[in-house]
Design a protein around this motif. Structure first.
Motif, PDB file in Angstrom:
ATOM      1  N   UNK C 122       0.846  -1.199   0.000  1.00  0.00           N
ATOM      2  CA  UNK C 122       0.000   0.000   0.000  1.00  0.00           C
ATOM      3  C   UNK C 122       0.877   1.242   0.000  1.00  0.00           C
ATOM      4  N   UNK C 123       0.368   2.347  -0.586  1.00  0.00           N
ATOM      5  CA  UNK C 123       1.127   3.594  -0.547  1.00  0.00           C
ATOM      6  C   UNK C 123       1.301   4.072   0.895  1.00  0.00           C
ATOM      7  N   UNK C 124       2.471   4.622   1.218  1.00  0.00           N
ATOM      8  CA  UNK C 124       2.731   5.126   2.559  1.00  0.00           C
ATOM      9  C   UNK C 124       2.886   6.632   2.537  1.00  0.00           C
ATOM     10  N   UNK C 125       3.542   7.171   3.548  1.00  0.00           N
ATOM     11  CA  UNK C 125       3.610   8.630   3.679  1.00  0.00           C
ATOM     12  C   UNK C 125       4.458   9.234   2.563  1.00  0.00           C
ATOM     13  N   UNK C 126       5.505   8.503   2.120  1.00  0.00           N
ATOM     14  CA  UNK C 126       6.331   9.010   1.033  1.00  0.00           C
ATOM     15  C   UNK C 126       5.508   9.203  -0.229  1.00  0.00           C
ATOM     16  N   UNK C 127       4.685   8.213  -0.549  1.00  0.00           N
ATOM     17  CA  UNK C 127       3.835   8.305  -1.735  1.00  0.00           C
ATOM     18  C   UNK C 127       2.828   9.449  -1.596  1.00  0.00           C
ATOM     19  N   UNK C 128       2.287   9.601  -0.375  1.00  0.00           N
ATOM     20  CA  UNK C 128       1.316  10.678  -0.163  1.00  0.00           C
ATOM     21  C   UNK C 128       1.957  12.050  -0.376  1.00  0.00           C
ATOM     22  N   UNK C 129       3.182  12.202   0.118  1.00  0.00           N
ATOM     23  CA  UNK C 129       3.868  13.481  -0.046  1.00  0.00           C
ATOM     24  C   UNK C 129       4.084  13.764  -1.535  1.00  0.00           C
ATOM     25  N   UNK C 130       4.499  12.719  -2.277  1.00  0.00           N
ATOM     26  CA  UNK C 130       4.704  12.877  -3.719  1.00  0.00           C
ATOM     27  C   UNK C 130       3.385  13.261  -4.397  1.00  0.00           C
ATOM     28  N   UNK C 131       2.303  12.543  -4.045  1.00  0.00           N
ATOM     29  CA  UNK C 131       0.996  12.813  -4.660  1.00  0.00           C
ATOM     30  C   UNK C 131       0.565  14.248  -4.363  1.00  0.00           C
ATOM     31  N   UNK C 132       0.799  14.707  -3.117  1.00  0.00           N
ATOM     32  CA  UNK C 132       0.445  16.082  -2.763  1.00  0.00           C
ATOM     33  C   UNK C 132       1.227  17.082  -3.611  1.00  0.00           C
ATOM     34  N   UNK C 133       2.506  16.799  -3.794  1.00  0.00           N
ATOM     35  CA  UNK C 133       3.333  17.697  -4.598  1.00  0.00           C
ATOM     36  C   UNK C 133       2.812  17.746  -6.035  1.00  0.00           C
ATOM     37  N   UNK C 134       2.430  16.597  -6.574  1.00  0.00           N
ATOM     38  CA  UNK C 134       1.914  16.552  -7.947  1.00  0.00           C
ATOM     39  C   UNK C 134       0.596  17.309  -8.061  1.00  0.00           C
ATOM     40  N   UNK C 135      -0.268  17.145  -7.047  1.00  0.00           N
ATOM     41  CA  UNK C 135      -1.533  17.883  -7.048  1.00  0.00           C
ATOM     42  C   UNK C 135      -1.270  19.375  -7.004  1.00  0.00           C
ATOM     43  N   UNK C 136      -0.258  19.771  -6.233  1.00  0.00           N
ATOM     44  CA  UNK C 136       0.091  21.165  -6.126  1.00  0.00           C
ATOM     45  C   UNK C 136       0.513  21.715  -7.488  1.00  0.00           C
ATOM     46  N   UNK C 137       1.284  20.904  -8.239  1.00  0.00           N
ATOM     47  CA  UNK C 137       1.766  21.367  -9.539  1.00  0.00           C
ATOM     48  C   UNK C 137       0.628  21.648 -10.501  1.00  0.00           C
ATOM     49  N   UNK C 138      -0.470  20.902 -10.381  1.00  0.00           N
ATOM     50  CA  UNK C 138      -1.591  21.155 -11.289  1.00  0.00           C
ATOM     51  C   UNK C 138      -2.651  22.035 -10.626  1.00  0.00           C
ATOM     52  N   UNK C 139      -2.332  22.576  -9.437  1.00  0.00           N
ATOM     53  CA  UNK C 139      -3.216  23.539  -8.788  1.00  0.00           C
ATOM     54  C   UNK C 139      -4.455  22.936  -8.172  1.00  0.00           C
ATOM     55  N   UNK C 140      -4.344  21.690  -7.675  1.00  0.00           N
ATOM     56  CA  UNK C 140      -5.533  21.041  -7.107  1.00  0.00           C
ATOM     57  C   UNK C 140      -5.308  20.579  -5.667  1.00  0.00           C
ATOM     58  N   UNK C 141      -4.309  21.141  -4.998  1.00  0.00           N
ATOM     59  CA  UNK C 141      -3.979  20.660  -3.660  1.00  0.00           C
ATOM     60  C   UNK C 141      -5.163  20.795  -2.701  1.00  0.00           C
ATOM     61  N   UNK C 142      -6.017  21.777  -2.958  1.00  0.00           N
ATOM     62  CA  UNK C 142      -7.102  22.036  -1.994  1.00  0.00           C
ATOM     63  C   UNK C 142      -8.298  21.103  -2.170  1.00  0.00           C
ATOM     64  N   UNK C 143      -8.320  20.266  -3.213  1.00  0.00           N
ATOM     65  CA  UNK C 143      -9.486  19.388  -3.386  1.00  0.00           C
ATOM     66  C   UNK C 143      -9.098  17.915  -3.243  1.00  0.00           C
ATOM     67  N   UNK C 144      -7.960  17.650  -2.581  1.00  0.00           N
ATOM     68  CA  UNK C 144      -7.425  16.285  -2.539  1.00  0.00           C
ATOM     69  C   UNK C 144      -8.408  15.264  -1.984  1.00  0.00           C
ATOM     70  N   UNK C 145      -9.247  15.676  -1.054  1.00  0.00           N
ATOM     71  CA  UNK C 145     -10.130  14.703  -0.405  1.00  0.00           C
ATOM     72  C   UNK C 145     -11.491  14.593  -1.062  1.00  0.00           C
ATOM     73  N   UNK C 146     -11.706  15.331  -2.137  1.00  0.00           N
ATOM     74  CA  UNK C 146     -13.015  15.311  -2.775  1.00  0.00           C
ATOM     75  C   UNK C 146     -13.202  14.070  -3.640  1.00  0.00           C
ATOM     76  N   UNK C 147     -14.464  13.609  -3.746  1.00  0.00           N
ATOM     77  CA  UNK C 147     -14.749  12.513  -4.677  1.00  0.00           C
ATOM     78  C   UNK C 147     -14.575  13.049  -6.094  1.00  0.00           C
ATOM     79  N   UNK C 148     -13.961  12.257  -6.976  1.00  0.00           N
ATOM     80  CA  UNK C 148     -13.567  12.759  -8.284  1.00  0.00           C
ATOM     81  C   UNK C 148     -14.727  13.260  -9.138  1.00  0.00           C
ATOM     82  N   UNK C 149     -15.905  12.706  -8.909  1.00  0.00           N
ATOM     83  CA  UNK C 149     -17.057  13.126  -9.701  1.00  0.00           C
ATOM     84  C   UNK C 149     -17.500  14.544  -9.396  1.00  0.00           C
TER      85      UNK C 149
END
Lengths: 427, 281, 267
Positions: C122-149
């Protein structure tokens, strides 16, 4: 003794006749369900009409009577409406929605049957697979004859379905083929579909006593699916489906009698065998005929490759770079021998030469190959050294007309992109 | 100890076994529903009847493990036939499912009726597999059902990441180099196993509901796959226990329909009560 | 014949970033892409352009092994696909998935780390940090917990891009990333793609809009069942090439395709 025998025979005849009429109706409706990809809905409806039937019987309706027929149609429409509602309101996929609705309604039906078993003439196992064998014992007098009640119902329903199918054929066909275009042409698509669903319910309920709720699925779908493998036009499909169904009814009943088992179950088994036979043996879509066609193509390709190889070696020999073609596989050596036997090659192993007839064939193949390379060179960004492999398998599929068209496009050329000559059209 | 609060010990054990089946069916069914294969197990479910009857005919025994092994073989065979039909004919998927379902059920009925008509000793009880009947289960049977269910849930827990990605975005999973087809077959095989262990409780005709209704009910409450699997398991568990209890109290009532109606009731309540899941609706 | 040639990419790779060698792709037996031959070097923004039904997406899927090749081969950095899968990022078409699926934005981006995680981990904290950074790059860090729909079409496309970023690849394939996407998301997406190019990556984009193509891509390939032309954008997007690409399918290919499918000769 004789009278008893003929009475027995009459019983069986009535049972078979009922089964045949019942499954003909199902086959007719099923044809439209299958081509419209609504087999699943047929499945759902056949399960779901149960509670409707039970409630109608509890309310005093006779099995096969008008009240029961109407209740079944109403429940069928309710099933479809509920499925649609779950799709649009609860966001379920079609199959999940149908799965929820029909299992729930069927469960409700079974519970009702169990609860009311003392009061009504339905038992849970009859609900599941019907008792065709008992059909002849429950008769009505009709024009001086004792006719099984189930047969009368089934015949009436079949007549109704046939009439409806003939009257609305154009509309059903248009809706099945392209609903959007049909709607644009002013055909009430919704009404046509509702009619089909009602027809499914009618065919199901008419079959209920004979084959039960679950085996109806086989009666609805298998004849049509079998027919679809054999013929390609809808009217023929309906006819073939009915023939398949009637045969299954007769053969299934007799086999069940012989093996002393459930007639309805055996009818489904025979339908399965018919489908299997069609899947293997169907003239153009059967597994067998497609395997033969593939084998034939492989053989033709091999023979053509062999002829072309000899032609190319003769071309090279003219340049003083002789290289005799040899068979590299068993398959090819058989092809060489056959080509020699049929007079397209002369000479012997290792020194084959083309006969006049063989030369025509060979030049056609080489011409196809080189024309195709010329065409590719014109239309694609393909470097010269990459041209060869694709042309290897295209050359066997080019016919004279398309070759002419390609020649017209690339211009009549002396040579292909590799600088070799393109033989003229010889056929 | 032979009873607890007036309930026979055996009934309690059976209820526990069936509860485990309900839970596992909910969990695995959720993956099926998410992969848009809600009815993947329906044809297999109807085909189990052939396996039950054939296992009885071959071995002459009515032990549950033997019958269920037969059912599993038949279920897997029916799925194999489905694959063959898809591969070699132009029959469409929906029709193929209906063909396998209807014909295999017909064959099952033919075998069952043949067994009944010949009065083979012990053959009469096989009809219980049509609609489910838990009263005759032993504690050992229940233990088997629970063990298989636990193994299935464990497998899902292990491969949850893989299963969810393949369900959500099979193209992406394939681009990662994952064997999507193999994972799909594994999922369908798991559904078939659940259908088989669900057979004694819910019956061949209705066992599909066990892998469809709890998941769609659970989906109304959550937007997270993991939570959905857990909730579906719990809903399946409650429905299964309710079914066993009801048929223990009402003598002639089959368990299958009761389980289904319980699950359906929970689904209806979920539709009404769950906080508006649908966007825009 | 124009070819895209650039200085060689990073690392000890033995060949160009992406090379189609005489690729033919068939659905069933019928070819839908004929004899594609194309070499693309990193870094760069490369557009695959053509009309609807031209086989652009099929070309990407064939490269990724999602549809089998009927002929030819594809090589990445001079190696076969199986050796380089982890260096390839993929953004499928947005319509191919069910956006009602019960996963959050973060869940989807984490999927980009799955290939490196391996089976059953399973993904751990390292993966989460990477995913957060990637979300930040596309300007979506603030909606990380939202359902995709619950996201807009443009946001959904950016989630997919973030997932590809989380793959930390050297070569990115994007299938119609701008279809049904608002102007702000378009700009953001292309800013990220330009960053990738600046970092030495090759980005291959299936695209249908000619106007934006000329503006954004370094080089393009025009595809309509076969490769019509490929090379630097300005050299390829000529009126003559465009006419050949958009003139409709070639009826020789059409006739041949049907004949091959049915195992017979054309007329």
């Amino acid at each position: 003794m004789n009278a008893w025998l003929s009475e027995q025979a009459a019983m069986h005849a009535w049972a078979i006749a009922t089964a045949a009429v019942v499954s003909s109706g199902c086959a007719l409706v099923g044809t439209l369900l299958v081509v419209r990809r609504m087999s699943l809905l047929g499945d759902a409806i056949s399960h779901a009409v149960l509670p409707g039937i039970v409630v109608a019987v509890l309310a005093g309706g006779r099995p096969g009577g008008m009240l029961v027929l109407v209740a079944a149609v109403v429940t069928a429409l309710l099933t479809v409406w509920l499925t649609q509602a779950l799709k649009s309101r609860a966001g379920l996929a079609e199959d999940a929605a149908a799965g929820v609705v029909f299992t729930t309604l069927f469960a409700a039906g079974v519970v009702l049957v169990t609860a009311a078993a003392a009061r009504i003439d339905l038992d849970p196992s009859c609900v599941l697979h019907g008792i065709l064998e008992l059909v002849p014992f429950d008769t009505v007098r009709l024009g001086g004859f004792e006719v099984p009640r189930a047969f009368v119902t089934a015949a009436a329903v079949f007549g109704l379905l046939l009439a409806a199918a003939i009257l609305t054929w154009k509309e059903q066909l248009a809706t099945a083929f392209d609903p959007a275009a049909a709607r644009a042409a002013g055909i009430p698509v919704g009404l046509v579909t509702t009619g089909l669903l009602a027809a499914t319910a009618l065919a199901t309920v008419a079959s209920f006593e004979a084959v039960g709720a679950i085996l109806v699925v086989a009666m609805l779908v298998v004849p049509a699916a079998t027919a679809e493998l054999l013929v390609h036009r809808l009217p023929w499909m309906a006819l073939v489906a009915v023939i398949v169904a009637v045969f299954a009814a007769c053969a299934g009943y007799l086999a069940a009698w012989w093996f002393n088992t459930s007639a309805a179950g055996m009818m489904a088994v025979v339908l399965g065998l018919e489908y299997f036979a069609a899947a293997v043996l169907a003239p153009s879509d059967g597994v067998l005929s497609r395997a033969v066609a593939r084998l034939w193509l492989a053989w033709r390709v091999t023979c053509e490759d062999c002829l072309a190889a000899v032609w190319r070696s003769e071309e090279l020999a003219a340049d003083g770079r002789a290289e005799a073609p040899t068979a590299v596989s068993l398959w090819q050596s058989v092809a060489f021998r056959w080509l020699a036997a049929s007079g397209q090659l002369v000479g012997a192993q290792g020194a084959w030469r083309l006969s006049t007839r063989g030369r025509v064939e060979a030049e056609t193949v080489v011409r196809s190959h080189r024309l195709w390379e010329a065409w590719l060179g014109r239309h694609t960004e393909l470097p010269l050294d990459h041209l060869h492999p694709p042309a290897e398998w295209i050359e066997h599929h080019l016919g004279a007309t398309v070759r002419k068209r390609i020649e017209a496009e690339v211009g009549v050329q002396e040579s292909d992109p590799h600088g070799r000559s393109i033989p003229p059209e010889r056929k | 100890m032979t009873s607890l609060a007036g309930i026979p010990y055996n009934t309690l054990v059976v209820a526990a076994g069936v509860a485990a089946v309900g839970f596992a069916a909910g969990v695995i069914g959720s993956l099926g529903v998410l992969r848009k294969r809600a009815l993947a197990g329906d044809a297999a479910a109807h085909a189990t009847l052939v396996g039950v009857a054939a296992a009885f005919l071959v071995t002459g025994r009515r032990d549950l493990p033997v019958l269920l092994l037969g059912a599993l073989v038949a279920a897997v065979a029916s799925l194999g036939v489905l694959v063959l039909i898809r591969r070699f004919t132009r029959t469409r998927d929906d029709a193929a499912t209906a063909i396998v379902l209807g014909v295999s059920f017909g064959l099952g009925i033919t075998l069952l009726s043949g067994i009944t008509a010949r009065g083979i000793p012990g053959g009469g009880g096989l009809e219980q597999f049509l609609l489910g009947h838990t009263a005759a289960l032993t504690a050992a049977d229940a233990g088997l059902l629970a063990a298989v269910s636990a193994a299935a849930v464990l497998l899902v827990w292990l491969g949850l990441k893989e299963a969810v990605l393949v369900a959500f975005d099979p193209d992406f999973a394939a681009a990662l180099g994952w064997p999507v087809t193999v994972i799909d077959y594994a999922l369908v095989a798991l559904v078939a196993v659940m259908v088989v262990v669900g057979l004694p409780a819910a019956g061949a005709v209705l066992v599909t509901a066990l892998v469809v209704i709890p998941p769609v009910a659970a989906r109304q409450w959550t937007d997270r796959a993991g939570t959905m699997l857990l909730l579906a398991g719990l809903i399946g568990l409650v429905s299964a226990v309710a079914g066993v209890a009801a048929s223990a109290v009402v003598p002639r009532l089959a368990t299958g329909p009761t389980i289904v109606l319980m699950a359906a009731a929970i689904f209806a309540l979920s539709l009404l009560l769950a906080p508006g899941r649908r966007r825009g609706a | 014949m124009e070819r895209v040639t650039r200085t060689s990419g990073p690392g000890s790779d033995s060949g160009p970033a992406l090379e189609f060698h005489d690729v033919t792709v068939a659905y069933g037996r019928r070819p839908v892409l004929w004899n594609i031959d194309l070499v693309i070097e990193a870094p760069g923004l490369f557009g695959i352009i053509g009309p609807n039904g031209a086989g652009k997406s099929t070309l990407l899927k064939a490269a990724l092994g999602l549809v089998p090749l009927a002929g030819g081969s594809v090589r990445f950095f001079g190696r076969p696909l199986d050796e380089v899968r982890r260096r390839i990022g993929y953004v499928p078409q947005r319509e191919t998935v069910d956006w009602d699926f019960p996963v959050s934005v973060m869940d989807v981006v984490l999927m980009g780390t799955y290939a490196r995680l391996g089976w059953f981990r399973r993904p751990g904290s390292g993966e989460r940090a990477l995913a957060n950074a990637c979300l930040d790059r596309v300007g979506l860090a603030d909606v990380a917990d939202r359902q995709i729909g619950r996201l807009s079409g443009g946001q959904q496309q950016r989630v997919f891009l973030a997932r590809a970023l989380a793959q930390q690849a050297d070569l990115y394939f994007l299938d119609e990333p701008l279809a049904g996407v608002d102007a702000r998301s378009q700009e953001q997406i292309f800013r990220v793609l330009a960053e990738l190019r600046a970092a030495g990556k090759l980005v291959v984009v299936v695209h249908h809009d000619l106007r934006t193509a000329a503006e954004w891509f370094d080089a393009v390939a025009l595809v309509d069942m076969r490769l019509v032309a490929a090379g630097p954008t300005a050299a390829v997007l000529t009126p003559e090439n465009l006419r050949r690409t958009y003139a409709g399918p070639l009826d020789v290919l059409d006739e041949l395709g049907r004949a091959i499918e049915q195992g017979r000769r054309t007329p």
